[in-house]
Design an enzyme around this catalytic site. Structure first.
Site, mmCIF file in Angstrom:
data_model
loop_
_atom_site.group_PDB
_atom_site.id
_atom_site.type_symbol
_atom_site.label_atom_id
_atom_site.label_comp_id
_atom_site.label_asym_id
_atom_site.label_seq_id
_atom_site.Cartn_x
_atom_site.Cartn_y
_atom_site.Cartn_z
ATOM 1 N N GLY A 72 0.832 -1.201 0.000
ATOM 2 C CA GLY A 72 0.000 0.000 0.000
ATOM 3 C C GLY A 72 0.865 1.250 0.000
ATOM 4 N N THR A 73 1.951 1.184 0.730
ATOM 5 C CA THR A 73 2.878 2.324 0.785
ATOM 6 C C THR A 73 3.381 2.672 -0.610
ATOM 7 O OG1 THR A 73 3.579 1.739 3.019
ATOM 8 C CG2 THR A 73 5.117 3.074 1.719
ATOM 9 N N SER A 200 -4.130 -2.360 -0.168
ATOM 10 C CA SER A 200 -3.073 -3.246 0.316
ATOM 11 C C SER A 200 -3.684 -4.602 0.649
ATOM 12 C CB SER A 200 -2.440 -2.626 1.563
ATOM 13 O OG SER A 200 -1.505 -3.515 2.135
ATOM 14 N N ALA A 201 -3.037 -5.684 0.188
ATOM 15 C CA ALA A 201 -3.650 -7.011 0.327
ATOM 16 C C ALA A 201 -3.684 -7.513 1.769
ATOM 17 C CB ALA A 201 -2.896 -8.017 -0.547
ATOM 18 N N HIS A 202 -2.687 -7.113 2.576
ATOM 19 C CA HIS A 202 -2.636 -7.719 3.915
ATOM 20 C C HIS A 202 -3.675 -7.149 4.868
ATOM 21 C CE1 HIS A 202 -0.307 -4.752 6.488
ATOM 22 N NE2 HIS A 202 -0.024 -4.266 5.304
ATOM 23 N N THR A 238 9.802 -8.274 -12.104
ATOM 24 C CA THR A 238 9.132 -9.556 -12.330
ATOM 25 C C THR A 238 7.999 -9.685 -11.312
ATOM 26 O OG1 THR A 238 11.179 -10.527 -13.113
ATOM 27 C CG2 THR A 238 9.462 -12.062 -12.377
ATOM 28 N N CYS A 328 2.239 1.613 12.696
ATOM 29 C CA CYS A 328 3.549 2.230 12.462
ATOM 30 C C CYS A 328 3.871 3.272 13.515
ATOM 31 C CB CYS A 328 3.690 2.788 11.053
ATOM 32 S SG CYS A 328 2.232 3.484 10.389
HETATM 33 N N1 PLP Z 1 -2.380 3.564 4.183
HETATM 34 C C1 PLP Z 1 -3.072 3.249 5.284
HETATM 35 C C2 PLP Z 1 -4.313 4.013 5.620
HETATM 36 C C3 PLP Z 1 -2.638 2.206 6.108
HETATM 37 O O1 PLP Z 1 -3.333 1.905 7.220
HETATM 38 C C4 PLP Z 1 -1.459 1.504 5.760
HETATM 39 C C5 PLP Z 1 -0.933 0.436 6.632
HETATM 40 O O2 PLP Z 1 -1.113 0.439 7.824
HETATM 41 C C6 PLP Z 1 -0.796 1.862 4.581
HETATM 42 C C7 PLP Z 1 -1.281 2.891 3.821
HETATM 43 C C8 PLP Z 1 0.442 1.148 4.148
HETATM 44 O O3 PLP Z 1 0.148 -0.122 3.591
HETATM 45 P P1 PLP Z 1 1.306 -1.246 3.551
HETATM 46 O O4 PLP Z 1 1.419 -1.776 4.933
HETATM 47 O O5 PLP Z 1 0.790 -2.268 2.584
HETATM 48 O O6 PLP Z 1 2.522 -0.589 3.073
#
Ligand code: PLP
Length: 392
Positions: A72-73, A200-202, A238, A328
């Site tokens: 997601g980042t 984000s998949a997780h 890849t 985080c």
């Molecule tokens: N954006 C939001 C709102 C999130 O809560 C998070 C993860 O906690 C992210 C982005 C980042 O996603 P990833 O952990 O896949 O990098």
């Protein structure tokens, strides 16, 4: 030992066993590179394209509008920095909400250092960004607006339909970080004028290390990585086939089960909120009472704001996993949450929130166990200073 109770699904979710079974064959003998022309390569390509189609279906997009990323980042960085790299020459201005995840805030700060005007849009005491505030923040040079679909600390849902319409009517691109919202509430990039959307998949019972960016066809955007041209040139590398096989299955399950799951999870969340508000002294809910993710609640406890980490560790010892603020920010638990600060909480309160987030495998007994454990831990912590002063 009693089984642990996991209520930190906003940080990450357990991989659904059905997702795992879709991934496993790709961790064994199936080794083709999706770029190869032979049967093994074509087989891998089919798995990647299936993942893309499933992510697209979750958002109401077309498959060719999905860029598969490593997180997601990464999707957020590509949206903000990639769109900015393709801004037309001349003055540029970007608006992001003050309550964004660092994966949006930090790219925005980077743009600011590079000379782009950046406005950090406030939110109300309920955690909601007002479309009228966005309209006021826009300038003739505003090229991009980014407001998250749901906040990761409070769970509050943002009015992205209205916000995206304000941005579109001004001619600015609209990005939404839907990492917390995707798979939990309906998102429709055809109904809403959203140009860029990250997930984000997780966070939806898929594997870690995988995300996606929806890029509306025709949106000007430049890649951050340069290489072999995969993902339409926007994310060369890849493709991570085993992970993507899981992304596809996770997206499909989320889409197929979303409606029923939302009803079930909202009922659990209400049991949680009512249990905490009535059973734990001095507890209050942070953010809008109802405009929130189905399974997300964030609490403050009077006179225990400075004790959020202590509380979290006591709960952990009792076998319950929840979070103080976001995952985080846990490494900087002594710092006030920028989200709570933007909502108007003072520095003490902004350090003291407790986030409880439910997932597909959460149950009523999990919620009840949490409420009982929190009530006990809070009472014990509140008694402690009183005993200490009585002894003094
Ligand atoms: N954006 C939001 C709102 C999130 O809560 C998070 C993860 O906690 C992210 C982005 C980042 O996603 P990833 O952990 O896949 O990098």
């Amino acid at each position: 030992m009693a089984p642990r109770v996991y209520l930190d699904n906003a940080a990450s979710t357990p991989v659904d066993p059905r997702v795992l079974s879709a991934m496993l064959p790709w961790l064994g003998e199936a080794c083709g590179n999706p770029g190869s022309l032979h049967a093994e390569g074509r087989h891998a390509r089919a798995a990647v394209e299936e993942a893309r189609a499933e992510v697209a279906a979750l958002l109401g997009a077309d498959a060719d509008e999905i860029v598969l990323t490593g997180s997601g980042t990464e999707a957020d960085n590509l949206a903000i920095l990639g769109a900015a790299a393709a801004f037309p020459d001349g003055e540029a201005h970007v608006v992001v909400s003050a309550i964004e995840h660092p994966s949006v805030l930090e790219p925005a700060r980077r743009l600011s250092r590079l000379g782009v005007g950046v406005t950090f849009l406030p939110c109300g005491a309920d955690g909601i960004v007002d479309p009228a505030d966005l309209a006021r923040a826009l300038r003739p040079s505003t090229r991009l607006v980014s407001v998250m679909a749901a906040n990761n600390v409070t769970g509050t849902l943002q009015p992205i339909t209205e916000l995206s319409r304000v941005a579109r009517s001004h001619g600015a691109l609209f990005h939404t970080d839907a990492v917390q919202a995707a798979g939990k509430v309906p998102l429709d990039v055809r109904r809403d004028p959203i140009d860029l959307l990250s997930l984000s998949a997780h966070k939806l019972h898929g594997p870690k290390g995988a995300g996606a960016l929806y890029v509306r066809r025709g949106t000007p955007i430049a890649p951050l990585l340069h290489g072999g041209g995969q993902e339409n040139g926007l994310r060369p590398a890849t493709e991570a086939v085993p992970v993507l096989a899981g992304v596809g299955r996770a997206a499909r399950l989320a889409r197929e089960e979303m409606a029923d799951e939302a009803v079930r999870t909202v009922a659990l969340r209400e049991r949680l909120v009512e249990g905490v508000l009535s059973g734990v002294e001095g507890a209050s809910l942070v953010g809008h009472r109802f405009r929130r993710l189905p399974g997300h609640a964030c609490f403050l406890l009077d006179r225990l704001e400075g004790e959020a980490v202590r509380l979290l560790l006591d709960l952990d010892e009792a076998g319950i996993a929840v979070s103080s603020g976001s995952a985080c920010s846990a490494r900087h638990a002594d710092r006030p949450s920028h989200v709570l600060t933007a909502m108007g909480f003072d520095a003490v309160k902004a350090r003291g929130s407790l986030r409880v987030s439910l997932g597909r495998f959460s149950t009523g007994p999990d919620v009840d166990a949490f409420v009982a454990a929190l009530s006990g831990a809070a009472a014990r912590l509140r008694r402690r200073p009183a005993r200490a002063s009585a002894r003094a």
